[in-house]
Design a protein around this motif. Structure first.
Motif, mmCIF file in Angstrom:
data_model
loop_
_atom_site.group_PDB
_atom_site.id
_atom_site.type_symbol
_atom_site.label_atom_id
_atom_site.label_comp_id
_atom_site.label_asym_id
_atom_site.label_seq_id
_atom_site.Cartn_x
_atom_site.Cartn_y
_atom_site.Cartn_z
ATOM 1 N N ASN A 1 0.648 -1.071 0.224
ATOM 2 C CA ASN A 1 0.260 -0.570 0.629
ATOM 3 C C ASN A 1 1.293 1.119 0.089
ATOM 4 O O ASN A 1 1.607 0.976 1.115
ATOM 5 N N VAL B 1 -4.918 4.096 4.779
ATOM 6 C CA VAL B 1 -5.758 2.836 4.181
ATOM 7 C C VAL B 1 -5.233 1.440 5.488
ATOM 8 O O VAL B 1 -4.579 1.742 6.412
ATOM 9 N N ASP C 1 -4.732 -4.614 0.726
ATOM 10 C CA ASP C 1 -3.203 -4.430 0.011
ATOM 11 C C ASP C 1 -3.880 -3.901 -1.577
ATOM 12 O O ASP C 1 -4.889 -3.905 -1.815
ATOM 13 N N ALA D 1 -3.430 -0.871 -1.937
ATOM 14 C CA ALA D 1 -4.133 0.825 -2.343
ATOM 15 C C ALA D 1 -2.859 1.480 -2.541
ATOM 16 O O ALA D 1 -2.083 1.904 -1.889
#
Length: 525
Positions: free
Chosen positions: A181, A191, A196, A198
């Protein structure tokens, strides 16, 4: 008396290392320590000297790659000195591009010390993969990297505030969703810890009124920037803007403000646009009101200033139905609209010079209908009306009796241009029948706006239902009808002399007794 450095190699301290994400904070420096003695080896204790340090490409002769003077260089009680090279003259990393380099010292007016001292591995760290130069690096390989070797996040700061955070994916045992991320922008951007792939590229805001951070809570979400933007759908995207949300899976908000894409595969943009259904596309102009989808796979725009589309060959725009059977073509260059489906086609052409609109049937170059925008004239080969069965005109009514549909009216001689209810038999002032009785409407209404356009529609020709009385005998189809002594009612005309000029028309249905509605073919005689 000549001075010399007791250790030919010198004692080189560790180079100041620089953090991989803060190159600008640390210079390229070399710390040098040694013992200064006279020519017989006695340490020069507690002295102060002017020393010139230089780095050479060769042990003897060669090229001077760098020179820096230090004054004073002080020794302690044992003749030991310590200096940091590179404080006044920057040591360019290119100095260490050669495999070996040599350090030379010159004390005061003495000759340079000999032999020169070979620089060991520590200064070469300036060029190595272990430490990165602020002026570029060479001799890097695929094994060199900046970052961590364990499952820990890496932060990059500016002005002591985090501007970039690289977060490893959660350790869920699945190697196929191990995308990290990335969080850029404001330090409050976030986040979720269990997702994951992102990416928040930037943006975010903290105001006196609250935290307007960007946030992603589902895998593979993306926020390009802006503030107060949220992604709560899988692979959702908010490109930027303010207070936008993509909560549907694979949904997109292209930007703008206060937009929501909550349907899967939906798209919203502009201002206060809501794509709330799967596959919907909604765009809103700057009108301060929500514009929202109403069904799936819908394309909806709010453009209070109108819609203008140009492009294609000769400015063509094509609009098709889902089955690609029906089609509308707009040709801006030739002022043509062509509509086509499986039953045929129709072409509409605007003639700007004549201020007319022409309609052409399929495959024909001759128009069948012409509309003139200036005169209001309509030219057609045939006109078919399906809304009613009589031709009527509006007339203002006089009198104190309620006038209903189907009543017979006469010309009001005391009020020019107006009509009134009929009250006597065989009245030659008969004008017509008020339209609309028996659910039969006028097929064509004639009037002139602003002059002769008020009152009730009176049938002057055609078929219309009429109130009738059988007081003068039963009515059968074909009988001529005239006014009667029953107000507003017609009767059978039996006196031909009196009927002349007083006939309303001919009966088309029967009335055996009493009063009722009779269908009449209107034709004044």
């Amino acid at each position: 008396m000549n001075k010399r450095l007791t250790s030919a190699a010198a004692v080189l301290a560790a180079l100041v290392l620089i953090a991989p994400y803060a190159f600008a904070l640390a210079p390229n420096l070399i710390n040098i320590q040694g013992v200064l003695t006279d020519d017989v080896g006695t340490p020069l204790a507690n002295g102060s000297y002017s020393v010139v340090f230089s780095i050479w490409s060769e042990e003897v002769d060669g090229e001077a790659l760098w020179i820096e003077a230090h004054d004073p260089v002080e020794t302690d009680g044992s003749g030991v000195f310590s200096v940091v090279l590179g404080l006044s003259t920057t040591i360019n990393p290119t100095v260490f591009e050669d495999i070996t380099t040599w350090l030379q010292m010159k004390v005061g007016t003495d000759d340079p010390m000999s032999p020169r001292s070979q620089l060991t591995a520590v200064p070469y760290a300036i060029r190595s993969g272990g430490n990165w130069s602020t002026e570029g690096n060479i001799e890097t390989t695929n094994s060199h990297f900046l970052g961590t070797t364990n499952r820990q996040a890496l932060n990059i700061k500016v002005n002591d505030q985090r501007v970039l955070r690289l977060i490893p994916a959660p350790d869920d045992g699945n190697p196929y969703d191990d995308a990290p991320n990335i969080i850029g922008g404001h330090y409050n951007n976030s986040v979720s810890s269990d997702i994951d792939g992102a990416t928040i590229s930037g943006g975010g805001l903290l105001t006196l009124n609250g935290d307007l951070h960007n946030e992603i809570t589902k895998n593979q979400g993306t926020i390009g920037g802006g503030a107060d933007n949220k992604v709560h759908g899988f692979a959702g995207v908010v490109s930027g803007g303010f207070s936008n949300s993509a909560s549907g899976d694979y949904s997109t908000v292209a930007g703008g403000k206060d937009c929501l894409a909550s349907g899967d595969y939906s798209f919203a943009a502009g201002y206060m646009a809501t794509a709330g259904h799967n596959g919907s596309f909604v765009w809103g102009d700057n009108t301060e009101a929500t514009v929202a989808s109403t069904e799936a796979n819908q394309f909806k725009i709010r453009a209070s200033g109108g819609v203008e589309v140009g492009g294609g060959v000769d400015g063509n725009l094509k609009v098709m139905d889902a089955a690609r059977i029906g089609e509308i073509q707009l040709n801006g260059a030739n002022h043509v609209i062509r509509m086509e489906n499986s039953s045929g086609e129709l072409t509409i052409k605007h003639d700007a010079e004549a201020s007319t609109i022409k309609l052409f049937p399929a495959g024909s170059s001759s128009e069948t209908i012409r509309l003139n925008a200036v005169s209001g004239a309509v030219t057609a080969e045939m006109l078919k009306l399906t809304g009613g069965s009589d031709v009527a005109e509006p007339f203002e009514m006089t009198g104190d009796v309620q006038l209903d549909k189907g009543m017979v009216v006469i010309i009001d001689e005391n009020n020019p241009g107006r009509t009134t209810i009929s009250k006597t038999a065989y009245d030659s002032r008969v004008a017509g029948i008020i339209s609309g009785a028996g659910n039969v409407n006028p097929g064509l209404t004639l009037s002139q706006a602003g002059i002769l356009d008020r009152g009730q529609n009176v049938a002057l020709t055609g078929r219309v239902y009429c109130l009738a009385s059988a007081a003068n005998g039963a009515i059968k189809p074909g009988d001529m009808l005239t006014t009667s002594n029953v107000p507003g009612h017609a009767m059978k005309a039996t006196d031909r002399n009196r009927a002349f000029g007083a006939v309303i028309g001919k009966a088309m249905t029967s009335l055996n007794s009493g009063e009722g509605l009779v269908l009449v073919l209107v034709g004044l005689q």
